[in-house]
Write an enzyme that holds these catalytic residues in place. Structure first.
Site, PDB file in Angstrom:
ATOM      1  N   ASP A 160       0.834  -1.205   0.000  1.00 27.38           N
ATOM      2  CA  ASP A 160       0.000   0.000   0.000  1.00 27.38           C
ATOM      3  C   ASP A 160       0.877   1.265   0.000  1.00 27.38           C
ATOM      4  OD1 ASP A 160      -2.414   1.372   0.075  1.00 27.38           O
ATOM      5  OD2 ASP A 160      -3.235   0.149   1.698  1.00 27.38           O
ATOM      6  N   ASP A 215     -10.150   3.627  -3.550  1.00 29.03           N
ATOM      7  CA  ASP A 215     -10.841   2.414  -3.089  1.00 29.03           C
ATOM      8  C   ASP A 215     -12.270   2.290  -3.625  1.00 29.03           C
ATOM      9  OD1 ASP A 215      -8.556   2.151  -1.660  1.00 29.03           O
ATOM     10  OD2 ASP A 215      -9.540   1.974   0.295  1.00 29.03           O
TER      11      ASP A 215
HETATM   12  C1  GAL Z   1      -6.168   1.197   1.306  1.00 26.62           C
HETATM   13  C2  GAL Z   1      -6.224   0.182   0.185  1.00 26.62           C
HETATM   14  C3  GAL Z   1      -7.312  -0.799   0.513  1.00 26.62           C
HETATM   15  C4  GAL Z   1      -6.985  -1.484   1.824  1.00 26.62           C
HETATM   16  C5  GAL Z   1      -6.779  -0.451   2.923  1.00 26.62           C
HETATM   17  C6  GAL Z   1      -6.260  -1.085   4.199  1.00 26.62           C
HETATM   18  O1  GAL Z   1      -5.191   2.143   1.040  1.00 26.62           O
HETATM   19  O2  GAL Z   1      -6.469   0.828  -1.034  1.00 26.62           O
HETATM   20  O3  GAL Z   1      -7.445  -1.754  -0.522  1.00 26.62           O
HETATM   21  O4  GAL Z   1      -5.835  -2.268   1.654  1.00 26.62           O
HETATM   22  O5  GAL Z   1      -5.875   0.557   2.525  1.00 26.62           O
HETATM   23  O6  GAL Z   1      -6.016  -0.156   5.214  1.00 26.62           O
END
Ligand code: GAL
Length: 390
Positions: A160, A215
């Site tokens: 991430d 997301d």
């Molecule tokens: C976001 C990511 C999500 C998930 C989340 C977890 O940045 O895009 O898919 O992994 O963090 O905190």
């Protein structure tokens, strides 16, 4: 703030793509253990969309069992991926530590369990200081973490981009790629930086997949805004390196059957990774059929590896097509409007003329041999997904 960021990326992505040098060539991953992986888009399950931080080894074991008993494994789903929150700290040597309460047996034992069922295990980290949920990130621990994952038997890592202030994603993710290459185990490398700094440009030589937007959430507006904004990115994808419009929401309850069919059909046409994000232990028959429809999955997994694109649009109506290895075309007729509407696919638009065979993939039904064009009623927010061949 996060919602705003996602919306901003999703809205501006098409403009960014349009403004890019359209002659940019995608490169295959530059060596490393992952170069031969993900020859078709990865399929599996990920904990985030349904369970967020509420993960444990018990949950992952149950989901592994359910992947087998529900028929998802037989349909091609392979990876069982733990997202954020499995990690809590680093030990005195700097080694990443799994939450001892939620993962008392440790990640290696979990990997052994998942492997024992003929499946693969994925974990999650962050290229910055901290993960999005403020667990330790991998910054300055790239090689150590890659080696730890390899020693545990991990098969997939999602990295991430939270808490990455001042870092350049192209540089940081290349560091992670090189670390994985030295780790001694093939590990699928999933880049998750939400489309920041056009990852489709450097992603192909860095990872096996890269997120292109913010997301997804379990709503038609979110899913469709992301899915239909992918046009133009198709030239960057191919075997071993895929655009990732985010994980599936199918079965999570926020969309109706036609909307989830749009989600699956669009992701299949986009050659997108298919990571189910629902509770596999308690799926309805409708959800199971949606996730395991072999004819739709075959489009996603087609060996030619050519991502589809939009060939026609008029207001809320869009037609997307994808060339398949057997010379046929998968075609999605999408109706984004608020009423059922008739749509017509003109065969000339997909390089066919005269007579063509049409098969409805959701319905598993031969429509027959059709002359020049195919007209069909498409439900609101829905799709008719067909295969057209000579
Ligand atoms: C976001 C990511 C999500 C998930 C989340 C977890 O940045 O895009 O898919 O992994 O963090 O905190």
């Amino acid at each position: 703030m996060k919602i705003f960021r996602c919306a901003l990326i999703a809205v501006f992505l098409p403009l960014v793509v349009f403004a890019m040098n359209s002659t940019a060539e995608a490169q295959p991953p530059a060596g490393g253990a992952s170069a031969q992986l993900a020859q078709t888009p990865p399929m599996g399950w990920n904990s985030w969309n349904k369970f967020a931080c509420d993960v444990s080894e018990q949950l992952i074991r149950e989901m592994t069992d359910a992947m087998v008993s529900s028929g998802l494994k037989a349909a091609g789903y392979q990876y069982v991926n733990i997202d954020d929150c499995w990690q809590v700290s680093r030990d005195t040597q700097g080694k990443i530590v799994a939450d001892p309460t939620r993962f008392p047996s440790g990640i290696k034992a979990l990997a052994d369990y998942v492997h024992g069922k003929g499946l693969k295990l994925g974990v999650y980290t962050d290229a910055g200081r901290l993960t999005c949920q403020k667990r330790p990130g991998s910054l300055d621990h790239e090689l150590q973490d890659a080696k730890t994952y390899a020693s545990w038997g991990v098969d997939y890592v999602k990295v991430d981009w939270c808490h990455s202030e001042g870092l350049d994603p192209e540089v940081q993710y290349a560091k992670f790629r090189d670390a994985l290459a030295q780790a001694g185990r093939p590990i699928v490398f999933s880049i998750c930086n939400w489309g920041v700094k056009a990852p489709w440009r450097w992603g192909p030589k860095t990872g096996n997949l890269w997120r292109t937007t913010g997301d997804i959430s379990d709503k038609y507006d979110s899913m469709s805004l992301i899915g239909f904004s992918q046009n133009g990115l198709e030239k960057f994808a191919g075997p071993g390196h895929w655009n990732d419009p985010d994980m599936l929401e199918v079965g999570n309850g926020g969309m109706n059957r036609d909307e989830y069919r749009t989600h699956m059909a669009l992701w299949a046409l986009l050659a997108a990774p298919l990571l189910a994000g629902n509770d596999l232990r308690s799926m309805t028959a409708e959800t199971k059929e949606m996730l395991t429809n072999g004819e739709v999955l075959a489009v996603d997994q087609d060996a030619k590896g050519v991502q589809g694109h939009r060939i026609w649009e008029e207001g809320p109506l869009e037609i997307w097509t994808r060339s398949l290895a057997d010379q046929s075309q998968a075609v999605g007729l999408f109706n984004r409007s608020e009423a059922d509407l008739k749509m017509t696919l003109d065969f000339k638009a997909i390089g066919f003329s005269g007579l063509a065979k049409v098969r409805d993939l959701w319905e598993h039904k031969d429509i027959g041999i059709v002359q020049d064009a195919y007209t069909v009623e498409v439900p609101k927010h829905g799709v008719v997904l067909v295969k057209v061949s000579k």
